[in-house]
Design a protein around this motif. Structure first.
Motif, short mmCIF file in Angstrom:
data_model
loop_
_atom_site.label_atom_id
_atom_site.label_comp_id
_atom_site.label_asym_id
_atom_site.label_seq_id
_atom_site.Cartn_x
_atom_site.Cartn_y
_atom_site.Cartn_z
N ASP A 1 109.81 16.68 50.85
CA ASP A 1 110.44 17.70 51.69
C ASP A 1 109.85 17.66 53.09
OD1 ASP A 1 112.12 18.85 49.71
OD2 ASP A 1 110.39 19.90 48.86
N ALA A 2 110.67 17.94 54.08
CA ALA A 2 110.21 18.01 55.46
C ALA A 2 110.04 19.47 55.86
CB ALA A 2 111.22 17.33 56.39
N GLY A 3 108.96 19.78 56.56
CA GLY A 3 108.72 21.16 56.94
C GLY A 3 107.72 21.28 58.07
N PHE A 4 107.41 22.52 58.42
CA PHE A 4 106.39 22.77 59.44
C PHE A 4 105.82 24.18 59.22
CE2 PHE A 4 110.36 24.32 61.20
CZ PHE A 4 110.03 25.51 61.83
N PHE A 5 104.63 24.43 59.78
CA PHE A 5 103.99 25.74 59.70
C PHE A 5 104.28 26.53 60.96
CE2 PHE A 5 101.22 23.33 56.76
CZ PHE A 5 101.26 24.17 55.66
#
Length: 636
Positions: free
Chosen positions: A438-442
């Motif tokens: 999965d691709a994500g960010f904080f």
């Protein structure tokens, strides 16, 4: 066994049968599991063997999982709605010799597969209806198996206790097969230690107790059910309720009034669709009242639930709305007593998420995967963000790879993929981090935001990020759209396939006197296309106001002539889109969308429930949709 000593008379399992709820307390469950385990032992089931379990959610099938574990064996639940051909791979890969199934339908599937899975030697069936004339040597009734077990227990004193005592926390507790969006399913081996860690973490996070009631209705083969209806119930000792059938889930849910509820986004979407259909059929006064108080809820409901400051006037108006609209609505949905509700399995649209929280349902997202016992991130009460999946769960370390992929290190991480050391080493790196895909960010508060599957995130020709799932969730918020598949990677514009919701659109059509003969006919209707176009253009207007996603507005769309279906390999059993398969299967439609054609003829082979195949054909119309100037832009 501990629950039988500590809370022997407390309800452990309930099942609705012929309209009446049957209850088993923890003491009775212990006796049931003991008899079944000894029965399996009498048939030769031993430590290290795998036990296939197939059927709807039934107490006796959960007991079968426990019985296998008591003997040091490993339960392998399969999706009960899968056709025999789809089951064969798992049965062969897991080396299944023993199976416990629900009824005649599942027995027939296994008997059909014995030719290609000759190792299957014993099949126990719970429901004896229709089985009178079956004489196959492999078959034994569940009741007879327990009778064998009780005799075996008497003739082998101490066997049951000593077998349990030899178990280790590092032993495999269950094998759950992935949905297989990109290839053959992989068997995820989870240990007792990992399951207990995930269950204990979740129980502590939401302060669950043995007083909770859950409704168990999602497939037993899915990790979500394994965590919420099995692992957490075994650790906390709360009550698991099994509905009579999939058709009675809504009614049974209202009767039980669960305090703890879990459902994938699709279920919450269906609930909202039902609400909107009912409101369309309501009188003018009720409709006006509903829409007025829903506007109040959208304005301040979520803030009230989060404990934020809300002006007194809004609080009073919301309280009135709770009496007139929100309370009755939650009662109809069976959510009146819910203290904590979770959704996961796919991204939920922010609008859908906000709807439930605005009417007072403490719906939260969590993030996990089969490989992590569905335990990575949770949303703390009072810190809910509609576009995030929360903070890393207790004991879990989450970091991002250079390409934005989410990496996880956790005590709930799988032991391995069954008989797949190559896939295991590919998924878990040398530092012990699991690569989720999965691709994500904080964000600035440390909340994780998932964009999409890393493999699905791409770029358009103008450099804008293309996240198909994000667009599709916005489309599916509308009750008339059941499924959507968008395209745009390495292209100049975004186009989409749409599946209408047959019930919602059918109801809409009937009120307008629109005649139709079935899904294909209704999907091709010009007025239905106008309805879908209105939904698409509302999504485009919404996207236009988002800096990152403004260039991904849908320029052209078509309404598919058939519903995307797991039996046609277009969706997984958990209803996730198989994008690559769909792109290949419907390549002619994609070419027509991007080629500027006004229509495209197509013939599609479909599978029926009885195994037969047929062909559905149609001349699909392709429509353009209005797009809007992007309000703000920033570098992708």
């Amino acid at each position: 066994m501990a629950h039988g000593r500590e809370r022997p008379n407390k309800p452990a399992f309930r099942e609705k049968y012929l309209g009446i709820w049957q209850t088993w307390n923890w003491s009775q469950v212990n006796e049931e599991v003991r008899a079944l385990a000894c029965g399996l032992a009498a048939l030769g089931f031993q430590r290290g063997m795998n036990l296939a379990i197939i059927g709807d959610n039934r107490p006796r099938l959960y007991w079968a999982m426990l019985a296998a574990q008591c003997l040091g064996g490993v339960p392998v639940p399969l999706y009960q709605d899968a056709p025999a051909a789809d089951m064969s791979y798992v049965l062969e890969n897991a080396e299944i010799k023993y199976a416990i199934v629900e009824d005649q339908e599942q027995v027939d599937k296994l008997l059909e597969l014995i030719g290609c899975c000759p190792d299957i030697a014993h099949i126990a069936y719970e429901d004896e209806r229709g089985m009178r004339n079956y004489t196959h040597k492999e078959l034994i009734s569940y009741a007879k198996l327990q009778e064998l077990g009780r005799d075996y227990d008497k003739s082998h004193p101490g066997f049951y206790e000593s077998t349990i005592a030899t178990g280790m926390e590092c032993d495999n507790a269950i094998i759950l097969y992935t949905s297989g969006t990109t290839g053959k399913p992989k068997g995820v081996c989870q240990t007792h230690k990992a399951l207990i860690a995930a269950a204990t973490g979740g129980i502590g996070f939401d302060k669950l107790s043995d007083e909770e009631n859950v409704l168990s209705y999602l497939p037993m083969a899915w990790v979500g059910d394994c965590l919420f209806s099995f692992a957490q119930a075994m650790v906390a000792g709360f009550t698991v309720n099994c509905p009579e059938s999939s058709d009675t889930v809504t009614t049974d849910m209202r009767e039980i009034g669960p305090s703890y509820y879990f459902a994938p986004p699709r279920i919450f979407e269906n609930m909202l669709t039902q609400v909107m259909i009912r409101m369309e059929d309501a009188g003018a006064i009720k409709r006006k009242m509903f829409h007025h108080y829903m506007e109040v809820a959208r304005r301040c409901g979520a803030d009230i639930l989060n404990g934020k400051h809300v002006p007194l006037g809004d609080r009073i108006e919301y309280a009135i709305g709770n009496v007139l609209v929100y309370g009755p609505l939650k009662n109809v949905l069976g959510l009146s007593r819910v203290r904590v509700a979770y959704t996961a399995g796919a991204a939920i649209g922010p609008d859908l998420f906000k709807f439930y929280r605005s009417i007072g349902v403490n719906l939260k997202q969590f993030y996990g995967s089969t490989e992590t016992c569905a335990y990575i991130c949770f949303q703390p009460d009072g810190k809910i963000k509609f576009d995030s999946v929360g903070l890393p769960a207790p004991g879990v370390e989450v970091k991002l790879a250079a390409n934005g992929e989410v990496l996880v290190k956790s005590p709930t991480l799988m032991d391995c993929y069954y008989k797949r050391p190559d896939a295991t080493s590919e998924a878990i790196d040398g530092e012990g981090y699991f690569h989720t895909g999965d691709a994500g960010f904080f964000d600035n508060d440390g909340h994780l935001k998932i964009i999409d599957r890393a493999a699905d995130v791409g770029k358009m020709n103008n450099g804008s990020m293309f996240a198909p799932n994000y667009i599709e969730n916005k489309l599916k918020f509308f009750p008339f759209i059941k499924e959507a598949v968008s395209f745009g990677n390495q292209r100049d514009q975004v186009c989409a396939f749409i599946n209408i919701d047959m019930e919602a659109v059918g109801n809409w059509a009937e009120r307008r006197g629109i005649a139709y003969s079935g899904y294909t006919d209704l999907a091709a209707n010009r007025q239905v296309y106008e309805l879908v176009k209105e939904c698409v253009e509302k999504v485009n207007a919404d996207l236009a106001g988002e800096a990152l996603m403004g260039d991904t507005q849908v320029h052209r769309f078509l309404v598919l002539h058939k519903e995307l279906d797991p039996d046609d390999d277009e969706l997984t059993r958990t209803r996730k889109v198989r994008r690559r398969f769909i792109a290949d299967k419907y390549a002619v439609l994609i070419d027509a969308l991007y080629g500027g054609k006004p229509s495209q003829y197509i013939e599609t082979q479909v599978k029926f429930e009885d195994g037969r195949t047929g062909v559905v054909s149609a001349d699909l119309k392709i429509w353009d949709s209005k797009t809007f100037p992007v309000v703000t832009r920033q570098a992708a």
